[in-house]
Design a protein around this motif. Structure first.
Motif, PDB file in Angstrom:
ATOM      1  N   SER A  41       0.827  -1.214   0.000  1.00 26.02           N
ATOM      2  CA  SER A  41       0.000   0.000   0.000  1.00 26.02           C
ATOM      3  C   SER A  41       0.863   1.266   0.000  1.00 26.02           C
ATOM      4  CB  SER A  41      -0.940   0.011   1.205  1.00 26.02           C
ATOM      5  OG  SER A  41      -0.193   0.092   2.407  1.00 26.02           O
ATOM      6  N   ARG A  42       2.134   1.116   0.336  1.00 29.44           N
ATOM      7  CA  ARG A  42       3.058   2.259   0.352  1.00 29.44           C
ATOM      8  C   ARG A  42       4.113   2.126  -0.747  1.00 29.44           C
ATOM      9  NH1 ARG A  42       4.063   3.971   6.372  1.00 29.44           N
ATOM     10  NH2 ARG A  42       4.392   5.953   5.341  1.00 29.44           N
ATOM     11  N   ALA A  43       3.795   1.357  -1.769  1.00 27.95           N
ATOM     12  CA  ALA A  43       4.741   1.097  -2.859  1.00 27.95           C
ATOM     13  C   ALA A  43       5.199   2.383  -3.540  1.00 27.95           C
ATOM     14  CB  ALA A  43       4.138   0.140  -3.873  1.00 27.95           C
ATOM     15  N   ALA A  44       4.321   3.357  -3.690  1.00 29.96           N
ATOM     16  CA  ALA A  44       4.716   4.616  -4.339  1.00 29.96           C
ATOM     17  C   ALA A  44       5.820   5.303  -3.542  1.00 29.96           C
ATOM     18  CB  ALA A  44       3.512   5.539  -4.494  1.00 29.96           C
ATOM     19  N   GLU A  45       5.752   5.243  -2.220  1.00 28.92           N
ATOM     20  CA  GLU A  45       6.791   5.833  -1.377  1.00 28.92           C
ATOM     21  C   GLU A  45       8.100   5.059  -1.516  1.00 28.92           C
ATOM     22  OE1 GLU A  45       5.390   6.584   2.717  1.00 28.92           O
ATOM     23  OE2 GLU A  45       3.384   6.342   1.868  1.00 28.92           O
ATOM     24  N   VAL A  46       7.998   3.727  -1.551  1.00 26.74           N
ATOM     25  CA  VAL A  46       9.196   2.894  -1.723  1.00 26.74           C
ATOM     26  C   VAL A  46       9.862   3.213  -3.056  1.00 26.74           C
ATOM     27  CG1 VAL A  46      10.020   0.512  -2.002  1.00 26.74           C
ATOM     28  CG2 VAL A  46       8.349   1.057  -0.209  1.00 26.74           C
ATOM     29  N   LEU A  47       9.063   3.311  -4.113  1.00 30.21           N
ATOM     30  CA  LEU A  47       9.610   3.627  -5.433  1.00 30.21           C
ATOM     31  C   LEU A  47      10.238   5.023  -5.457  1.00 30.21           C
ATOM     32  CD1 LEU A  47       6.862   2.090  -7.726  1.00 30.21           C
ATOM     33  CD2 LEU A  47       9.229   1.323  -7.481  1.00 30.21           C
ATOM     34  N   ALA A  48       9.630   5.973  -4.788  1.00 28.89           N
ATOM     35  CA  ALA A  48      10.201   7.323  -4.742  1.00 28.89           C
ATOM     36  C   ALA A  48      11.553   7.316  -4.029  1.00 28.89           C
ATOM     37  CB  ALA A  48       9.232   8.281  -4.051  1.00 28.89           C
ATOM     38  N   LEU A  49      11.666   6.567  -2.940  1.00 28.63           N
ATOM     39  CA  LEU A  49      12.950   6.467  -2.250  1.00 28.63           C
ATOM     40  C   LEU A  49      13.990   5.773  -3.120  1.00 28.63           C
ATOM     41  CD1 LEU A  49      11.925   5.714   1.426  1.00 28.63           C
ATOM     42  CD2 LEU A  49      13.350   7.584   0.627  1.00 28.63           C
ATOM     43  N   ALA A  50      13.557   4.712  -3.814  1.00 25.99           N
ATOM     44  CA  ALA A  50      14.487   4.015  -4.709  1.00 25.99           C
ATOM     45  C   ALA A  50      14.988   4.959  -5.789  1.00 25.99           C
ATOM     46  CB  ALA A  50      13.817   2.790  -5.319  1.00 25.99           C
ATOM     47  N   GLU A  51      14.088   5.728  -6.369  1.00 26.99           N
ATOM     48  CA  GLU A  51      14.486   6.688  -7.407  1.00 26.99           C
ATOM     49  C   GLU A  51      15.438   7.737  -6.849  1.00 26.99           C
ATOM     50  OE1 GLU A  51      11.945  10.004  -9.356  1.00 26.99           O
ATOM     51  OE2 GLU A  51      11.714   8.218 -10.626  1.00 26.99           O
TER      52      GLU A  51
ATOM     53  N   PRO B 226      18.831  -3.815   7.483  1.00 22.90           N
ATOM     54  CA  PRO B 226      18.782  -5.125   8.135  1.00 22.90           C
ATOM     55  C   PRO B 226      17.398  -5.766   8.013  1.00 22.90           C
ATOM     56  CG  PRO B 226      19.918  -3.546   9.530  1.00 22.90           C
ATOM     57  CD  PRO B 226      19.324  -2.776   8.378  1.00 22.90           C
ATOM     58  N   ALA B 227      17.373  -7.112   7.985  1.00 20.92           N
ATOM     59  CA  ALA B 227      16.128  -7.851   7.764  1.00 20.92           C
ATOM     60  C   ALA B 227      15.086  -7.601   8.853  1.00 20.92           C
ATOM     61  CB  ALA B 227      16.411  -9.343   7.643  1.00 20.92           C
ATOM     62  N   ASP B 228      15.503  -7.435  10.068  1.00 22.21           N
ATOM     63  CA  ASP B 228      14.564  -7.181  11.167  1.00 22.21           C
ATOM     64  C   ASP B 228      14.332  -5.675  11.261  1.00 22.21           C
ATOM     65  OD1 ASP B 228      13.337  -6.641  13.649  1.00 22.21           O
ATOM     66  OD2 ASP B 228      14.172  -8.481  14.500  1.00 22.21           O
ATOM     67  N   PRO B 229      13.091  -5.218  11.072  1.00 25.86           N
ATOM     68  CA  PRO B 229      12.817  -3.785  11.118  1.00 25.86           C
ATOM     69  C   PRO B 229      13.209  -3.110  12.438  1.00 25.86           C
ATOM     70  CG  PRO B 229      11.009  -4.910  10.087  1.00 25.86           C
ATOM     71  CD  PRO B 229      11.910  -5.977  10.650  1.00 25.86           C
ATOM     72  N   LEU B 230      13.172  -3.839  13.551  1.00 26.22           N
ATOM     73  CA  LEU B 230      13.588  -3.245  14.823  1.00 26.22           C
ATOM     74  C   LEU B 230      15.091  -2.964  14.821  1.00 26.22           C
ATOM     75  CD1 LEU B 230      11.420  -5.359  17.289  1.00 26.22           C
ATOM     76  CD2 LEU B 230      10.992  -3.040  16.430  1.00 26.22           C
TER      77      LEU B 230
ATOM     78  N   LEU C 176      11.574   2.062   7.856  1.00 25.95           N
ATOM     79  CA  LEU C 176      10.440   2.948   7.595  1.00 25.95           C
ATOM     80  C   LEU C 176       9.118   2.210   7.402  1.00 25.95           C
ATOM     81  CD1 LEU C 176      12.236   5.390   5.138  1.00 25.95           C
ATOM     82  CD2 LEU C 176      11.572   5.865   7.511  1.00 25.95           C
ATOM     83  N   TYR C 177       9.162   1.024   6.764  1.00 28.99           N
ATOM     84  CA  TYR C 177       7.911   0.373   6.360  1.00 28.99           C
ATOM     85  C   TYR C 177       7.724  -1.043   6.889  1.00 28.99           C
ATOM     86  CZ  TYR C 177       8.248   4.280   3.167  1.00 28.99           C
ATOM     87  OH  TYR C 177       8.396   5.540   2.643  1.00 28.99           O
ATOM     88  N   GLY C 178       8.737  -1.642   7.507  1.00 31.23           N
ATOM     89  CA  GLY C 178       8.617  -3.013   7.989  1.00 31.23           C
ATOM     90  C   GLY C 178       7.929  -3.088   9.336  1.00 31.23           C
ATOM     91  N   THR C 179       7.409  -4.274   9.639  1.00 37.56           N
ATOM     92  CA  THR C 179       6.731  -4.453  10.924  1.00 37.56           C
ATOM     93  C   THR C 179       7.409  -5.515  11.791  1.00 37.56           C
ATOM     94  OG1 THR C 179       5.151  -5.926   9.850  1.00 37.56           O
ATOM     95  CG2 THR C 179       4.482  -3.643  10.141  1.00 37.56           C
ATOM     96  N   ASP C 180       7.895  -6.576  11.178  1.00 40.57           N
ATOM     97  CA  ASP C 180       8.649  -7.589  11.917  1.00 40.57           C
ATOM     98  C   ASP C 180       9.523  -8.364  10.939  1.00 40.57           C
ATOM     99  OD1 ASP C 180       7.087  -9.746  10.771  1.00 40.57           O
ATOM    100  OD2 ASP C 180       5.576  -9.417  12.307  1.00 40.57           O
ATOM    101  N   ALA C 181      10.253  -9.357  11.435  1.00 38.58           N
ATOM    102  CA  ALA C 181      11.236 -10.054  10.595  1.00 38.58           C
ATOM    103  C   ALA C 181      10.599 -10.741   9.399  1.00 38.58           C
ATOM    104  CB  ALA C 181      12.031 -11.053  11.424  1.00 38.58           C
ATOM    105  N   GLU C 182       9.360 -11.198   9.526  1.00 41.92           N
ATOM    106  CA  GLU C 182       8.694 -11.841   8.386  1.00 41.92           C
ATOM    107  C   GLU C 182       8.046 -10.812   7.467  1.00 41.92           C
ATOM    108  OE1 GLU C 182       8.048 -13.047  11.615  1.00 41.92           O
ATOM    109  OE2 GLU C 182       9.546 -14.614  11.336  1.00 41.92           O
ATOM    110  N   ARG C 183       7.474  -9.785   8.058  1.00 42.48           N
ATOM    111  CA  ARG C 183       6.808  -8.724   7.285  1.00 42.48           C
ATOM    112  C   ARG C 183       7.721  -7.502   7.298  1.00 42.48           C
ATOM    113  NH1 ARG C 183       2.673 -10.708  10.730  1.00 42.48           N
ATOM    114  NH2 ARG C 183       3.024  -8.871  12.000  1.00 42.48           N
ATOM    115  N   ASN C 184       8.810  -7.611   6.536  1.00 40.71           N
ATOM    116  CA  ASN C 184       9.830  -6.571   6.599  1.00 40.71           C
ATOM    117  C   ASN C 184       9.846  -5.637   5.392  1.00 40.71           C
ATOM    118  OD1 ASN C 184      11.036  -8.188   4.707  1.00 40.71           O
ATOM    119  ND2 ASN C 184      12.814  -8.699   5.938  1.00 40.71           N
ATOM    120  N   ALA C 185       8.716  -5.489   4.744  1.00 40.74           N
ATOM    121  CA  ALA C 185       8.469  -4.495   3.694  1.00 40.74           C
ATOM    122  C   ALA C 185       9.049  -4.828   2.329  1.00 40.74           C
ATOM    123  CB  ALA C 185       8.924  -3.104   4.120  1.00 40.74           C
ATOM    124  N   CYS C 186      10.317  -5.186   2.268  1.00 37.69           N
ATOM    125  CA  CYS C 186      10.961  -5.368   0.970  1.00 37.69           C
ATOM    126  C   CYS C 186      11.869  -6.588   0.961  1.00 37.69           C
ATOM    127  CB  CYS C 186      11.808  -4.145   0.616  1.00 37.69           C
ATOM    128  SG  CYS C 186      10.838  -2.640   0.462  1.00 37.69           S
TER     129      CYS C 186
END
Length: 181
Positions: free
Chosen positions: A33-43, A104-108, A121-131
């Protein structure tokens, strides 16, 4: 900047730091849902988007993407919980640069060690780590070819310039060459 470029070329090789490479990146279901933000950071970090597609990953695709390594059940569940955004992105040293941007893989841990990384910025835990992304250039080649096979096929097109563009032909040709045409 020129001194930095010269030092980087000395350490990593002139071709590696000047020639773009392609890597595979994925925005996981928890962050899509925040892919546009991820793409903007990548750019903003020098990546150029070559191709993208939304998909729902299967356990088999996840296994292939991880080079056949067994993923734990929680990671498979998190990555197959909904749509992901698969990306083919390009820049010099793309795989290592994407891994650095992810953090790092773990968002914390990412929040403490790399607070501006994608996982912080976007991860929640080690399994759901955004990217996710390919670990090496060889993995990137395998993953990009798997998810975006059309990137490696040649196509031909015709471009016509109108007479009023004649004074700008060198600039137009240079711009076309810069994007790989």
């Amino acid at each position: 900047p020129s001194a930095g470029a010269a030092e980087a070329a000395l350490l990593f090789g002139a071709t590696a730091v000047r020639s773009p490479s392609i890597t595979f990146a994925m925005v996981s279901p928890d962050a899509v849902s925040r892919a546009a933000e991820v793409l903007a950071l990548a750019e903003s970090h020098g990546f150029r988007l070559l191709a993208s597609r939304m998909l729902e990953l299967t356990a088999e695709q996840l296994s292939a993407m991880s080079g056949g390594a067994k993923l734990d059940d929680a990671t498979v569940a998190a990555l197959s919980a909904g749509p992901s955004l698969a990306l083919a992105i390009s820049r010099p040293m793309a795989a290592s640069a994407w891994n650095a941007l992810m953090g790092p893989a773990d968002p914390l841990v990412a929040a403490a060690e790399a607070p501006f990384s994608l996982r912080a910025l976007y991860g929640t835990d080690a399994e759901r780590n955004a990217c996710r992304g390919s670990a090496t250039d060889a993995d990137a080649d395998r993953d990009v070819r798997h998810f975006f096979p059309s990137l490696f096929t040649s196509q031909t097109t015709l471009g016509l310039l109108t007479p009023d563009a004649t004074p700008h032909v060198p600039a137009i040709l240079e711009a076309a060459a810069a994007i790989g045409l």
